[in-house]
Structure formats: structure tokens, C-alpha cells
Design a protein around this motif. Structure first.
Motif, PDB file in Angstrom:
ATOM      1  N   ALA A 221       0.890  -1.445  -0.192  1.00  0.00           N
ATOM      2  CA  ALA A 221       0.274  -0.050   0.125  1.00  0.00           C
ATOM      3  C   ALA A 221       0.362   1.580   0.230  1.00  0.00           C
ATOM      4  CB  ALA A 221      -0.659  -0.002   1.315  1.00  0.00           C
ATOM      5  N   ASP A 222       2.304   1.034   0.246  1.00  0.00           N
ATOM      6  CA  ASP A 222       2.773   2.213   0.882  1.00  0.00           C
ATOM      7  C   ASP A 222       2.957   3.070  -1.037  1.00  0.00           C
ATOM      8  OD1 ASP A 222       4.680   4.309   0.242  1.00  0.00           O
ATOM      9  OD2 ASP A 222       6.507   2.632   1.600  1.00  0.00           O
ATOM     10  N   PRO A 223       2.684   4.157  -1.462  1.00  0.00           N
ATOM     11  CA  PRO A 223       2.880   4.778  -2.724  1.00  0.00           C
ATOM     12  C   PRO A 223       4.617   4.399  -3.170  1.00  0.00           C
ATOM     13  CG  PRO A 223       1.707   5.945  -1.148  1.00  0.00           C
ATOM     14  CD  PRO A 223       2.667   5.030  -0.596  1.00  0.00           C
ATOM     15  N   ALA A 224       5.230   3.779  -2.559  1.00  0.00           N
ATOM     16  CA  ALA A 224       7.188   4.391  -2.979  1.00  0.00           C
ATOM     17  C   ALA A 224       7.370   3.043  -3.465  1.00  0.00           C
ATOM     18  CB  ALA A 224       7.806   4.589  -1.496  1.00  0.00           C
ATOM     19  N   ARG A 225       6.034   1.688  -3.265  1.00  0.00           N
ATOM     20  CA  ARG A 225       6.258   0.502  -3.933  1.00  0.00           C
ATOM     21  C   ARG A 225       5.062   0.398  -5.376  1.00  0.00           C
ATOM     22  NH1 ARG A 225       9.610   0.105  -0.598  1.00  0.00           N
ATOM     23  NH2 ARG A 225       9.257  -1.138   1.921  1.00  0.00           N
ATOM     24  N   GLN A 226       4.565   1.342  -5.830  1.00  0.00           N
ATOM     25  CA  GLN A 226       4.262   1.416  -6.971  1.00  0.00           C
ATOM     26  C   GLN A 226       4.191   2.132  -8.115  1.00  0.00           C
ATOM     27  OE1 GLN A 226       0.733   3.228  -5.392  1.00  0.00           O
ATOM     28  NE2 GLN A 226      -0.166   2.058  -3.898  1.00  0.00           N
ATOM     29  N   ASN A 227       4.658   1.065  -9.200  1.00  0.00           N
ATOM     30  CA  ASN A 227       5.231   1.813 -10.294  1.00  0.00           C
ATOM     31  C   ASN A 227       7.177   2.038 -10.120  1.00  0.00           C
ATOM     32  OD1 ASN A 227       3.070   1.429 -11.786  1.00  0.00           O
ATOM     33  ND2 ASN A 227       1.696   3.109 -10.996  1.00  0.00           N
TER      34      ASN A 227
ATOM     35  N   SER B  70       4.422  -4.254  -7.930  1.00  0.00           N
ATOM     36  CA  SER B  70       4.618  -2.922  -7.926  1.00  0.00           C
ATOM     37  C   SER B  70       3.595  -1.956  -8.876  1.00  0.00           C
ATOM     38  CB  SER B  70       5.596  -2.931  -8.555  1.00  0.00           C
ATOM     39  OG  SER B  70       6.340  -1.356  -8.942  1.00  0.00           O
ATOM     40  N   TYR B  71       3.484  -2.686 -10.768  1.00  0.00           N
ATOM     41  CA  TYR B  71       2.516  -2.259 -11.065  1.00  0.00           C
ATOM     42  C   TYR B  71       1.701  -2.696 -11.871  1.00  0.00           C
ATOM     43  CZ  TYR B  71       6.994   0.197 -13.441  1.00  0.00           C
ATOM     44  OH  TYR B  71       8.032   0.364 -13.501  1.00  0.00           O
ATOM     45  N   ALA B  72       1.011  -3.787 -10.445  1.00  0.00           N
ATOM     46  CA  ALA B  72      -0.336  -3.824  -9.732  1.00  0.00           C
ATOM     47  C   ALA B  72      -1.348  -4.718 -11.532  1.00  0.00           C
ATOM     48  CB  ALA B  72      -1.018  -2.612  -9.703  1.00  0.00           C
TER      49      ALA B  72
ATOM     50  N   VAL C 151       7.503  -2.492 -19.901  1.00  0.00           N
ATOM     51  CA  VAL C 151       6.607  -3.113 -19.280  1.00  0.00           C
ATOM     52  C   VAL C 151       5.925  -1.685 -18.224  1.00  0.00           C
ATOM     53  CG1 VAL C 151       7.497  -2.767 -17.015  1.00  0.00           C
ATOM     54  CG2 VAL C 151       6.518  -4.631 -17.031  1.00  0.00           C
ATOM     55  N   THR C 152       6.104  -0.479 -18.014  1.00  0.00           N
ATOM     56  CA  THR C 152       5.083   0.515 -18.633  1.00  0.00           C
ATOM     57  C   THR C 152       4.325   0.600 -19.149  1.00  0.00           C
ATOM     58  OG1 THR C 152       7.156   1.305 -16.942  1.00  0.00           O
ATOM     59  CG2 THR C 152       5.686   3.242 -18.363  1.00  0.00           C
ATOM     60  N   GLN C 153       4.598   0.647 -20.437  1.00  0.00           N
ATOM     61  CA  GLN C 153       3.442   0.513 -21.337  1.00  0.00           C
ATOM     62  C   GLN C 153       2.924  -0.840 -21.444  1.00  0.00           C
ATOM     63  OE1 GLN C 153       5.881   0.972 -25.329  1.00  0.00           O
ATOM     64  NE2 GLN C 153       6.643   2.852 -25.292  1.00  0.00           N
ATOM     65  N   ALA C 154       3.603  -2.364 -21.274  1.00  0.00           N
ATOM     66  CA  ALA C 154       2.150  -3.078 -21.051  1.00  0.00           C
ATOM     67  C   ALA C 154       1.335  -2.727 -20.092  1.00  0.00           C
ATOM     68  CB  ALA C 154       3.345  -4.242 -20.806  1.00  0.00           C
TER      69      ALA C 154
END
Length: 119
Positions: free
Chosen positions: A41-47, A62-64, A105-108
Motif C-alpha cells: 500500500a506504500d506509494p513508494a512501492r508502486q510503479n 509493483s505495477y499492479a 513494462v510501463t507501456q504494457a
């Protein structure tokens, strides 16, 4: 209270041990679930920007996105199980830099989220 515990131990030892084992497992998985929830849930772990120590499973979380999205982005076999190898190892095997892997992975992930109706 202790006399009840002693009574259970004396007369229902197997049931008492089973109860203690189940109680211990419930506690273990409960603590694990809460700690994982707090961590992700920590925003630092997302994307997160990709790093050599990460694994494909970590990137997917991380990218959910489902692991299949990550595998497809990197051109890995979608039917193969998700490996625990580091991105450093995988990058060397597939001939991509971490920057290129992150771009893919960002685009996907963006496409997958858009297709699911998320921001």
C-alpha cells in the motif's frame, strides 16, 4: 483458567495440539497478510523504477498487473511459470537493458490498466 488448559491437556491432548497448531498458523498468516498489505500500500512501492535485484513477480506487484503482462512485455513464454531470477539475470538472457525492460513494462501496464477501465 490454567486448570482448564491442564484439563484439556490431560484428557484431549490431540484436540488441544490441533487447536494450538491452527491458532499458530492463523496468527502466522494473519501477520503475513497485514505486513504484505502495508508494504504494497506504500506509494513508494508502486510503479517503481526497475532495479537489478527485483524479480518479475515483484515487478508485477509493483505495477499492479498480472504476471502474464510482465512476461509478455519482455517477450517471455506466457505459459512458463514466473521465475524467481533477478532482472539482472533475465536481462542478460533476453538481451535487453533494464531501461528497455522498464519502458516495455510501463507501456504494457498502462495498456492493461486502460483496458480494465482504471485511470
Amino acid at each position: 483458567m490454567w486448570h482448564r488448559v491442564k484439563d484439556l491437556w490431560a484428557h484431549n491432548r490431540i484436540a488441544f495440539l490441533a487447536f494450538v497448531a491452527i491458532l499458530g498458523l492463523t496468527g502466522f498468516f494473519g501477520v503475513r497478510t497485514v505486513s504484505q498489505s502495508i508494504y504494497w500500500a506504500d506509494p513508494a512501492r508502486q510503479n517503481q523504477a526497475l532495479a537489478e535485484w527485483m524479480t518479475p513477480r515483484y515487478v508485477a506487484r509493483s505495477y499492479a498487473v498480472p504476471p502474464e503482462v510482465v512476461k509478455a512485455a519482455w517477450g517471455l513464454d506466457p505459459d512458463s511459470p514466473l521465475r524467481r531470477a533477478s532482472l539482472e539475470t533475465i536481462a542478460a538472457e533476453i538481451g535487453l537493458s533494464l531501461t528497455e525492460m522498464e519502458s516495455r513494462v510501463t507501456q504494457a501496464a498502462a495498456a492493461w490498466h486502460q483496458g480494465r477501465g482504471h485511470d
